[in-house]
Design an enzyme around this catalytic site. Structure first.
Site, PDB file in Angstrom:
ATOM      1  N   CYS A   1       0.688  -1.183   0.058  1.00  0.00           N
ATOM      2  CA  CYS A   1       0.202   0.078  -0.140  1.00  0.00           C
ATOM      3  C   CYS A   1       0.643   1.276   0.065  1.00  0.00           C
ATOM      4  O   CYS A   1       0.946   2.030  -0.737  1.00  0.00           O
ATOM      5  CB  CYS A   1      -0.982  -0.031   1.230  1.00  0.00           C
ATOM      6  SG  CYS A   1      -2.128  -1.210   0.972  1.00  0.00           S
ATOM      7  N   HIS A   2       1.858   1.388   0.987  1.00  0.00           N
ATOM      8  CA  HIS A   2       2.333   2.538   1.207  1.00  0.00           C
ATOM      9  C   HIS A   2       4.022   2.298   0.957  1.00  0.00           C
ATOM     10  O   HIS A   2       4.657   3.276   1.653  1.00  0.00           O
ATOM     11  CB  HIS A   2       1.884   3.358   2.076  1.00  0.00           C
ATOM     12  CG  HIS A   2       0.490   3.691   2.049  1.00  0.00           C
ATOM     13  ND1 HIS A   2      -0.365   2.979   2.624  1.00  0.00           N
ATOM     14  CD2 HIS A   2      -0.105   4.518   1.122  1.00  0.00           C
ATOM     15  CE1 HIS A   2      -1.664   3.370   2.531  1.00  0.00           C
ATOM     16  NE2 HIS A   2      -1.418   4.478   1.588  1.00  0.00           N
ATOM     17  N   GLY A   3       4.548   1.016   0.893  1.00  0.00           N
ATOM     18  CA  GLY A   3       5.809   0.966   0.854  1.00  0.00           C
ATOM     19  C   GLY A   3       6.538   0.847   2.204  1.00  0.00           C
ATOM     20  O   GLY A   3       7.649   1.144   2.186  1.00  0.00           O
TER      21      GLY A   3
END
Lengths: 169, 422
Positions: free
Chosen positions: A133-135
């Site tokens: 999703c956001h690394g």
């Protein structure tokens, strides 16, 4: 106004407001609390998992309280890698020894501590997990190493009922 | 509405109006003096009213067939699509209607930004508008959860988890929002309830928005105060009604194009997979209209600060009337602001694009620069510009600007050189 002495009536007003406030609070609280987890949700508190078929280097995912739980049987390399990390290199310092009492088994909520996505196995820069999703990157102990997540993946309360069965919750 | 002395002609009308002055209200609305130089960017208020009513009507009919239960929601939506008479049409209008609603609201907001419609004496109209916009985002987000597809589920998980960034009470709030330890059936049923409620709250706020508008009257492309009623105004009916109606027809063509020719282009294919709490889709993206804010959220590497930045990006709009220090409303007479305005438009579009891309490498870098610029625009450029900018003299009346051609920069310059040559 400052000259005025408190009268009987002022006391009555204040007392009425106070009782009114308590009354409103008593009515509003059930309306708010009804949204909290109900008895049937709370009742699903623990799950037993048979882990006899899990081979080293594999992860199984089970559902506990609607959340995925990763149960990974770690290889010797992964254990060594997790235990050789210096505490000062960690964003959220936790010893692998504390996270995995039995070093072969890592049991943790498969929930990214950023915004709750399920990280992917065997991915990322630290050979552990990677959240798409956001690394966020997690290591082989499920500890956050890089990315926006603030904390390590949570280790739930669990115990080995016998050699092959883990009870989560 | 006190500027009205209206007596119905019929006896029955007078009898009724003396008891409930609805006819006075109707008369006020039809006669409402409107600046005669309003351009087509002013037709989006009417278009937005149409969007709201469309969403309420299609939503009510969908609710007759939809089942708000984690085990049945996904199937009931497919049931609507396949079995219910015209169910496919009603659902596609509702789903695309949300996008059309946001398209119109963004045009409406950026029109305000260009012509300075948020400035005194219209701050309350503007703030009510921002509250409506926030409620729209909440309604759209919860509506997107209802089909209980993969994007529904994981979108709900990510957005509700934003609250976990709050220190101390965050986790408790998230559990309370979920009604459990993850997004599940209790979450779905309450989202359905709120999704049903919010449009009616918006309807109430729209009434206040229009009421507040009718106190000072419309702003206009020249941005100067007008005397009403005067030669500067025309009655709302029939002039604005016809113009709004024509714009609405044009808008409906675009709307119908999406509904009939590409009903799924604005959605995400993953939402046709039923929700699965064990697997997160490889790439979670919100609907297009939330992307700029999503990009801001992701561009900050800290969880709490990311959430704060995202919320600030929206809430900063509420204090815009006090951040913009310029007395001149319309960008037509503000040569510098006009340029910064278009940079802001580009900045928001860039943020939107970055929000749809993975948060890594060059994308992340660009998103960070764009985020910084967004705040720079509102917190530094706008306040300073009001003091530094050399504005072009505004016309004395709308009539003057209309008679001199369209109220654009060239006209204003001509006027300036004309004044000098005198």
């Amino acid at each position: 106004m400052s000259e005025k002495k408190p009268e009987r009536r002022d006391f009555l007003f204040t007392a009425s407001y106070a009782v009114g406030a308590v009354g409103v609070g008593a009515v509003v609280w059930p309306l708010i609390d009804q949204m909290n987890p109900d008895a049937s949700v709370k009742a699903l508190a623990s799950t037993e998992v048979d882990v006899s078929s899990v081979k080293p280097g594999n992860t199984i995912t089970v559902l506990w309280r609607g959340k995925p739980v990763f149960i990974r049987r770690r290889t010797q390399e992964e254990i060594t890698e997790a235990r050789s990390v210096k505490m000062e290199d960690l964003i959220h310092p936790e010893k692998d020894e504390d996270r995995a009492k039995n070093p072969e088994w890592l049991v943790m909520l498969g929930v990214c501590t950023h915004l709750g996505c399920v990280p992917l196995n065997d991915k990322g820069d630290y050979d552990g997990w990677f959240c798409p999703c956001h690394g966020s990157h997690y290591d082989t102990s499920g500890r956050i190493r890089k990315g926006p997540a603030p904390l390590n993946m949570e280790v739930p309360k669990y115990e080995f009922v016998n050699a092959n069965t883990i009870k989560i919750g | 509405m006190s500027d009205h002395d209206y007596t119905p002609t019929s006896k029955v009308g007078k009898w009724f109006n003396d008891r409930l002055p609805l006819l006075t209200l109707a008369n006020h609305l039809t006669d409402y003096p409107t600046p005669k130089n309003l351009n087509y960017w002013w037709t989006f208020g009417g278009i937005l009213t149409f969007c709201l009513i469309t969403q309420i009507v299609t939503g009510l009919t969908l609710a007759m067939h939809y089942i708000a239960h984690a085990d049945m929601a996904f199937e009931s939506v497919e049931h609507i699509m396949r079995d219910v008479n015209y169910g496919w049409l009603i659902r596609y209008i509702h789903a695309n209607g949300a996008s059309m609603f946001f398209l119109a609201v963004y045009i409406h907001i950026f029109r305000s930004l260009f012509y300075g419609s948020y400035k005194s004496p219209r701050e309350i109209i503007w703030i009510i508008g921002i509250i409506i916009y926030l409620l729209m985002m909440a309604a759209a987000f919860m509506g997107y959860v209802l089909p209980w597809g993969q994007m529904s589920f994981w979108g709900a998980t990510v957005i509700t988890n934003l609250f976990s960034a709050i220190p101390l009470v965050g986790e408790g709030i998230v559990t309370w929002l979920w009604g459990g330890y993850s997004v599940d059936n209790p979450t779905l049923t309450r989202f359905f309830t709120l999704h049903y409620l919010i449009p009616f709250l918006i309807l109430g706020l729209v009434v206040l928005h229009i009421w507040a508008l009718h106190v000072p009257g419309n702003n206009n492309p020249v941005g100067i105060d007008i005397k009403k009623p005067s030669k500067d105004t025309v009655p709302f009916h029939p002039y604005i009604v016809i113009k709004d109606g024509f714009a609405l027809l044009m808008f409906m063509i675009v709307f119908a194009f999406f509904v009939f020719y590409s009903p799924n282009i604005l959605g995400h294919a993953d939402n046709y997979i039923e929700a699965n709490p064990m697997v997160t889709p490889a790439h979670i993206v919100p609907e297009w209209y939330l992307l700029p804010f999503y990009a801001i959220l992701r561009s900050v590497p800290d969880k709490l600060l990311g959430v704060v930045a995202m919320l600030s990006a929206i809430l900063i709009l509420a204090v815009l009337p006090w951040l913009d220090t310029s007395k001149i409303r319309s960008a037509v007479f503000r040569p510098l602001y006009k340029q910064f305005y278009w940079i802001l438009v580009a900045d928001v579009l860039i943020l939107g694009y970055m929000g749809a891309m993975p948060a890594e490498g060059l994308y992340l870098l660009i998103a960070r620069v764009a985020t910084a610029y967004y705040f720079l625009h509102f917190l530094v450029i706008l306040p300073v510009l009001g003091f530094k900018e050399k504005t072009i003299p505004v016309p004395l009346s709308i009539t003057e600007s209309v008679m001199g051609g369209s109220p654009n920069l060239a006209t204003a310059r001509n006027k300036e050189s004309f004044e000098k040559s005198k």
